[in-house]
Design a protein around this motif. Structure first.
Motif, PDB file in Angstrom:
ATOM      1  N   ASP A 225       0.838  -1.200   0.000  1.00  0.00           N
ATOM      2  CA  ASP A 225       0.000   0.000   0.000  1.00  0.00           C
ATOM      3  C   ASP A 225       0.874   1.252   0.000  1.00  0.00           C
ATOM      4  O   ASP A 225       0.593   2.226  -0.724  1.00  0.00           O
ATOM      5  CB  ASP A 225      -0.916  -0.024   1.222  1.00  0.00           C
ATOM      6  CG  ASP A 225      -1.923   1.096   1.202  1.00  0.00           C
ATOM      7  OD1 ASP A 225      -2.464   1.383   0.114  1.00  0.00           O
ATOM      8  OD2 ASP A 225      -2.172   1.676   2.290  1.00  0.00           O
ATOM      9  N   LEU A 226       1.941   1.244   0.800  1.00  0.00           N
ATOM     10  CA  LEU A 226       2.870   2.376   0.825  1.00  0.00           C
ATOM     11  C   LEU A 226       3.536   2.563  -0.529  1.00  0.00           C
ATOM     12  O   LEU A 226       3.658   3.697  -1.032  1.00  0.00           O
ATOM     13  CB  LEU A 226       3.913   2.148   1.923  1.00  0.00           C
ATOM     14  CG  LEU A 226       4.955   3.244   2.101  1.00  0.00           C
ATOM     15  CD1 LEU A 226       4.285   4.528   2.595  1.00  0.00           C
ATOM     16  CD2 LEU A 226       6.017   2.809   3.071  1.00  0.00           C
TER      17      LEU A 226
ATOM     18  N   THR B  29       1.064   4.053  -2.908  1.00  0.00           N
ATOM     19  CA  THR B  29       0.846   5.460  -2.572  1.00  0.00           C
ATOM     20  C   THR B  29       1.990   6.324  -3.084  1.00  0.00           C
ATOM     21  O   THR B  29       1.794   7.396  -3.664  1.00  0.00           O
ATOM     22  CB  THR B  29       0.695   5.633  -1.045  1.00  0.00           C
ATOM     23  OG1 THR B  29      -0.335   4.791  -0.580  1.00  0.00           O
ATOM     24  CG2 THR B  29       0.406   7.073  -0.676  1.00  0.00           C
ATOM     25  N   VAL B  30       3.237   5.838  -2.902  1.00  0.00           N
ATOM     26  CA  VAL B  30       4.406   6.578  -3.397  1.00  0.00           C
ATOM     27  C   VAL B  30       4.364   6.641  -4.913  1.00  0.00           C
ATOM     28  O   VAL B  30       4.644   7.704  -5.518  1.00  0.00           O
ATOM     29  CB  VAL B  30       5.697   5.917  -2.876  1.00  0.00           C
ATOM     30  CG1 VAL B  30       6.916   6.493  -3.585  1.00  0.00           C
ATOM     31  CG2 VAL B  30       5.830   6.075  -1.384  1.00  0.00           C
TER      32      VAL B  30
ATOM     33  N   SER C 100       1.738   6.555  -6.849  1.00  0.00           N
ATOM     34  CA  SER C 100       0.673   7.448  -7.290  1.00  0.00           C
ATOM     35  C   SER C 100       1.070   8.914  -7.073  1.00  0.00           C
ATOM     36  O   SER C 100       0.681   9.786  -7.844  1.00  0.00           O
ATOM     37  CB  SER C 100      -0.639   7.136  -6.568  1.00  0.00           C
ATOM     38  OG  SER C 100      -0.534   7.422  -5.195  1.00  0.00           O
ATOM     39  N   MET C 101       1.868   9.203  -6.056  1.00  0.00           N
ATOM     40  CA  MET C 101       2.322  10.579  -5.837  1.00  0.00           C
ATOM     41  C   MET C 101       3.367  10.976  -6.870  1.00  0.00           C
ATOM     42  O   MET C 101       3.421  12.138  -7.293  1.00  0.00           O
ATOM     43  CB  MET C 101       2.932  10.712  -4.440  1.00  0.00           C
ATOM     44  CG  MET C 101       1.904  10.573  -3.330  1.00  0.00           C
ATOM     45  SD  MET C 101       2.683  10.444  -1.744  1.00  0.00           S
ATOM     46  CE  MET C 101       2.616  12.128  -1.211  1.00  0.00           C
TER      47      MET C 101
ATOM     48  N   LYS D 182       1.614  11.428 -10.556  1.00  0.00           N
ATOM     49  CA  LYS D 182       0.424  12.245 -10.596  1.00  0.00           C
ATOM     50  C   LYS D 182       0.534  13.404 -11.478  1.00  0.00           C
ATOM     51  O   LYS D 182       1.317  14.073 -11.878  1.00  0.00           O
ATOM     52  CB  LYS D 182       0.134  12.734  -9.184  1.00  0.00           C
ATOM     53  CG  LYS D 182      -1.290  12.957  -8.966  1.00  0.00           C
ATOM     54  CD  LYS D 182      -1.473  13.315  -7.541  1.00  0.00           C
ATOM     55  CE  LYS D 182      -2.856  13.085  -7.137  1.00  0.00           C
ATOM     56  NZ  LYS D 182      -3.185  13.439  -5.869  1.00  0.00           N
TER      57      LYS D 182
END
Length: 153
Positions: free
Chosen positions: A142-143, A146-147, A149-150, A153
């Motif tokens: 998940d981390l 998230t990284v 996707s950041m 983006k």
């Protein structure tokens, strides 16, 4: 070294005596195959010299069989009931030996349950470790997402 009930003379005799309230030593020798009369048979000699008591009471903790007495034989016929004097010497298990045997069976049962509990606890530990590792991997995944996707983006 584990004690095997089938090979232990005292346990075999005690189990036999529990199943049969009164018996002659000859019946015991025959049923347990102790080889009556064989001078080299250690089980036979140990039974005669150590485990049996010829009086009705004993102070020796090694005795497990005690002389009970002579039991008359009763025969019923259509005409009458006849009682014969029996010359056979009958033995029975001492109460303390019976309680020791019950304690042995309880300990054996407790040991079996303890082994089962140990197996179940090991399985629980393995499942817990698997759950912790799975949680860590899901958290890291998940981390990582998230990284990613950041960054994109």
């Amino acid at each position: 070294m584990e004690l095997k009930e089938e090979q232990n003379l005292i346990l075999r005799i005690t189990k036999y005596a529990v199943e049969r309230k009164f018996f002659t030593l000859q019946e015991l020798y025959k049923d347990l195959k102790l080889g009556e009369g064989d001078p080299d048979n250690k089980e036979y000699n140990f039974l005669r010299s150590t485990l049996t008591c010829e009086q009705r009471s004993t102070q020796n903790p090694n005795h497990i069989l005690v002389y009970y007495g002579k039991i008359p034989t009763t025969v019923r016929t259509p005409d009458a009931i006849t009682t014969f004097e029996n010359d056979k010497r009958y033995y029975t298990l001492l109460p303390q030996a019976f309680y020791n045997y019950v304690d042995y069976l309880e300990i054996k049962e407790a040991k079996m349950h303890a082994n089962e509990a140990k197996k179940q606890s090991m399985l629980a530990i393995q499942l817990t470790v698997f759950a912790i590792l799975t949680s860590i991997l899901i958290g890291l995944g998940d981390l990582f997402l998230t990284v990613l996707s950041m960054i994109y983006k």
